[in-house]
Design an enzyme around this catalytic site. Structure first.
Site, PDB file in Angstrom:
ATOM      1  N   TYR A  48       4.445  -6.038   9.204  1.00 28.43           N
ATOM      2  CA  TYR A  48       4.476  -7.473   9.513  1.00 28.43           C
ATOM      3  C   TYR A  48       4.918  -7.746  10.953  1.00 28.43           C
ATOM      4  O   TYR A  48       5.762  -8.596  11.223  1.00 28.43           O
ATOM      5  CB  TYR A  48       5.343  -8.208   8.484  1.00 28.43           C
ATOM      6  CG  TYR A  48       4.643  -8.262   7.142  1.00 28.43           C
ATOM      7  CD1 TYR A  48       3.707  -9.260   6.875  1.00 28.43           C
ATOM      8  CD2 TYR A  48       4.848  -7.301   6.170  1.00 28.43           C
ATOM      9  CE1 TYR A  48       3.023  -9.298   5.673  1.00 28.43           C
ATOM     10  CE2 TYR A  48       4.171  -7.322   4.957  1.00 28.43           C
ATOM     11  CZ  TYR A  48       3.262  -8.329   4.722  1.00 28.43           C
ATOM     12  OH  TYR A  48       2.579  -8.366   3.534  1.00 28.43           O
ATOM     13  N   CYS A  52      -7.217  -9.226  -2.221  1.00 30.21           N
ATOM     14  CA  CYS A  52      -6.659  -8.427  -1.132  1.00 30.21           C
ATOM     15  C   CYS A  52      -7.653  -7.316  -0.804  1.00 30.21           C
ATOM     16  O   CYS A  52      -7.824  -6.379  -1.584  1.00 30.21           O
ATOM     17  CB  CYS A  52      -5.299  -7.863  -1.532  1.00 30.21           C
ATOM     18  SG  CYS A  52      -4.633  -6.739  -0.282  1.00 30.21           S
ATOM     19  N   HIS A  74      -1.927 -10.520  -7.438  1.00 29.07           N
ATOM     20  CA  HIS A  74      -2.221  -9.576  -6.352  1.00 29.07           C
ATOM     21  C   HIS A  74      -2.628  -8.252  -6.978  1.00 29.07           C
ATOM     22  O   HIS A  74      -1.954  -7.764  -7.883  1.00 29.07           O
ATOM     23  CB  HIS A  74      -0.975  -9.394  -5.477  1.00 29.07           C
ATOM     24  CG  HIS A  74      -1.231  -8.611  -4.233  1.00 29.07           C
ATOM     25  ND1 HIS A  74      -1.430  -7.259  -4.233  1.00 29.07           N
ATOM     26  CD2 HIS A  74      -1.358  -9.001  -2.941  1.00 29.07           C
ATOM     27  CE1 HIS A  74      -1.658  -6.837  -2.986  1.00 29.07           C
ATOM     28  NE2 HIS A  74      -1.619  -7.886  -2.184  1.00 29.07           N
ATOM     29  N   ASP A 120      -3.608  -9.600   6.788  1.00 26.14           N
ATOM     30  CA  ASP A 120      -2.617  -8.821   6.057  1.00 26.14           C
ATOM     31  C   ASP A 120      -2.209  -7.624   6.894  1.00 26.14           C
ATOM     32  O   ASP A 120      -3.053  -6.829   7.298  1.00 26.14           O
ATOM     33  CB  ASP A 120      -3.233  -8.366   4.733  1.00 26.14           C
ATOM     34  CG  ASP A 120      -2.181  -7.978   3.721  1.00 26.14           C
ATOM     35  OD1 ASP A 120      -1.001  -8.259   3.970  1.00 26.14           O
ATOM     36  OD2 ASP A 120      -2.538  -7.401   2.688  1.00 26.14           O
ATOM     37  N   HIS A 121      -0.962  -7.514   7.154  1.00 26.59           N
ATOM     38  CA  HIS A 121      -0.389  -6.406   7.931  1.00 26.59           C
ATOM     39  C   HIS A 121      -1.032  -6.359   9.319  1.00 26.59           C
ATOM     40  O   HIS A 121      -1.966  -7.074   9.622  1.00 26.59           O
ATOM     41  CB  HIS A 121      -0.564  -5.052   7.229  1.00 26.59           C
ATOM     42  CG  HIS A 121      -0.105  -5.064   5.801  1.00 26.59           C
ATOM     43  ND1 HIS A 121      -0.381  -4.068   4.921  1.00 26.59           N
ATOM     44  CD2 HIS A 121       0.636  -5.960   5.120  1.00 26.59           C
ATOM     45  CE1 HIS A 121       0.148  -4.342   3.738  1.00 26.59           C
ATOM     46  NE2 HIS A 121       0.765  -5.496   3.848  1.00 26.59           N
ATOM     47  N   HIS A 134      -6.114 -11.976   1.277  1.00 31.85           N
ATOM     48  CA  HIS A 134      -5.383 -11.080   2.181  1.00 31.85           C
ATOM     49  C   HIS A 134      -6.445 -10.230   2.859  1.00 31.85           C
ATOM     50  O   HIS A 134      -7.121  -9.447   2.181  1.00 31.85           O
ATOM     51  CB  HIS A 134      -4.470 -10.146   1.386  1.00 31.85           C
ATOM     52  CG  HIS A 134      -3.245 -10.801   0.838  1.00 31.85           C
ATOM     53  ND1 HIS A 134      -2.279 -10.098   0.147  1.00 31.85           N
ATOM     54  CD2 HIS A 134      -2.807 -12.076   0.903  1.00 31.85           C
ATOM     55  CE1 HIS A 134      -1.296 -10.931  -0.201  1.00 31.85           C
ATOM     56  NE2 HIS A 134      -1.597 -12.134   0.241  1.00 31.85           N
TER      57      HIS A 134
HETATM   58  C1  DNO Z   1       2.231  -6.344   0.775  1.00 32.07           C
HETATM   59  C2  DNO Z   1       2.031  -7.466  -0.109  1.00 32.07           C
HETATM   60  C3  DNO Z   1       2.583  -7.286  -1.500  1.00 32.07           C
HETATM   61  C4  DNO Z   1       2.427  -8.588  -2.242  1.00 32.07           C
HETATM   62  C5  DNO Z   1       2.881  -8.567  -3.661  1.00 32.07           C
HETATM   63  C6  DNO Z   1       2.458  -9.823  -4.343  1.00 32.07           C
HETATM   64  O1  DNO Z   1       2.091  -6.473   1.937  1.00 32.07           O
HETATM   65  O2  DNO Z   1       0.710  -7.824  -0.114  1.00 32.07           O
HETATM   66  O3  DNO Z   1       3.920  -6.955  -1.458  1.00 32.07           O
HETATM   67  O4  DNO Z   1       3.193  -9.556  -1.607  1.00 32.07           O
HETATM   68  O5  DNO Z   1       2.390  -7.471  -4.329  1.00 32.07           O
HETATM   69  O6  DNO Z   1       3.217 -10.048  -5.469  1.00 32.07           O
END
Ligand code: DNO
Length: 385
Positions: free
Chosen positions: A363, A271, A233, A345-346, A298
């Site tokens: 989340y 991401c 990530h 993501d989020h 993501h």
């Molecule tokens: C946040 C996430 C991060 C991710 C880590 C992966 O929302 O994308 O916390 O899980 O960095 O190791």
């Protein structure tokens, strides 16, 4: 894209049935109760897997098996920690869960200064504010030498802002940075945090990259043998913070990463929110470039501001062109003949999310549902056009 949703396990107010109702078919989760650096045992992995499959979903990606600080620092018992990591890889593979997300950010995982920043429409978003960060570093943790990392303008604003802050504001800022975010490994206090940071005083970006390379050269062969892919990530935000080196923030960094071990198992979690906070990153171009190594997506959008601050916008709005991003993803999926797991993501806190207590910041159920639905529509529109 295969639609997935992150789930934090039994303590998560968003249930597996909620995830099904959102239309996702995959779940992204981890054994959050296992201490960082310990082995993930087969029976524990199986228990979570059974629960997910029990409602007809699939455990699509592990996010994350965290990397112990001693591995990042290459000190102390790092060899034992790496052996533990290898064993966890073998154990998850044994249970037929073969996709692992991880990160190599020193001390902190992802970082924000405000977790519930109110937007014009009454929903709340995650925000990273450069001035707040300077307030934290200068007046709350008193970090020596921080001045060289900030412009005079930001430092002046930080001084003014600190003077207007109540004790509660200061506490909120400290908690947001040190213990607010879900999925991070430890809740930290200022003294512990300072001590952990001091370990990196003499570690340069190149040193940290060497330590990542060493780690990957150890674990990737085991991943390969077991048919597992590892997907790093990117650093979030994609900049050095608190004097700590961050090494996965740009195209050049990803170039270095893929070169550390030339194997498809040495892959990337793409991401768009993390990489998108760096205005120099051309996301569609990077998707093309690293197409063979991207195993996990993501998808989210940040709105960048001039001084390096940003907030998380709606998934199809913000500074990145989500249309162009999804177009590139669909193109590489077709070329590779794969379906890549994606998670919205989020999401904002909105509607009934705003009444829910103890939400995991970012989340929320409805906010992510909105994101997923928009991305699903975008993807369908592009592929049918
Ligand atoms: C946040 C996430 C991060 C991710 C880590 C992966 O929302 O994308 O916390 O899980 O960095 O190791």
């Amino acid at each position: 894209m295969k639609e997935t949703f992150r789930w934090f396990g039994k303590s998560d107010q968003v249930t597996l049935m909620d995830i099904k109702q959102a239309g996702a078919t995959g779940v992204v989760t981890a054994l959050h109760h296992i201490s960082n650096g310990e082995v993930w045992e087969v029976d524990e992995i199986e228990e979570v897997k059974r629960e997910i499959e029990g409602v007809g979903l699939e455990w699509s990606f592990i996010e994350s098996i965290p990397v112990h600080e001693n591995i990042k620092l290459k000190k102390g018992d790092y060899k034992k920690r790496i052996e533990n990591y290898k064993q966890s890889i073998r154990n998850v593979a044994h249970c037929n869960v073969k996709n692992i997300c991880y990160n190599f950010m020193p001390v902190l995982d992802w970082t924000r200064t405000q977790l519930f920043w109110e937007l014009e429409d009454g929903s709340t978003a995650l925000r990273f504010d450069k001035v707040d960060m300077a307030v934290f570093e200068k007046y709350i943790m008193a970090r020596v030498g921080l001045e060289k990392d900030y412009s005079q303008e930001v430092l002046d604003k930080a001084k003014d802002r600190f003077q207007t802050m109540t004790e509660q504001d200061k506490k909120n800022l400290e908690d947001s940075i040190l213990k607010g975010l879900p999925g991070t490994v430890d809740d930290l206090t200022i003294p512990v945090f300072k001590e952990m940071i001091s370990e990196y005083e003499h570690i340069s970006h190149d040193d940290l990259k060497d330590n990542l390379s060493y780690f990957l050269n150890e674990v990737i062969p085991v991943a390969e043998e077991n048919g597992v892919v590892m997907a790093i990530h990117p650093d979030d935000p994609p900049m050095d913070i608190m004097g700590l080196p961050r090494i996965i923030k740009s195209e050049k960094d990803l170039d270095d990463l893929v070169g550390f071990v030339d194997s498809p198992s040495n892959g990337i979690t793409f991401c768009t929110g993390s990489l998108g906070a760096n205005q120099n990153n051309d996301l569609p171009k990077m998707i093309e470039k690293f197409k063979d190594r991207i195993h996990f997506l993501h998808l989210r959008n940040v709105k960048r501001e001039e001084d390096g601050s940003f907030y998380e916008d709606n998934h199809l709005e913000g500074s990145s062109d989500m249309y162009a991003i999804v177009q590139s993803i669909l193109r590489i999926e077709k070329e590779r003949n794969v379906v890549l797991p994606m998670r919205p993501d989020h999401g904002h806190q909105m509607l009934s999310d705003l009444q829910t207590k103890n939400n995991y910041a970012g989340y929320s159920a409805i906010g992510r549902l909105r994101g997923l639905a928009e991305l699903r529509g975008l993807s369908l529109g592009i592929s049918r056009a």
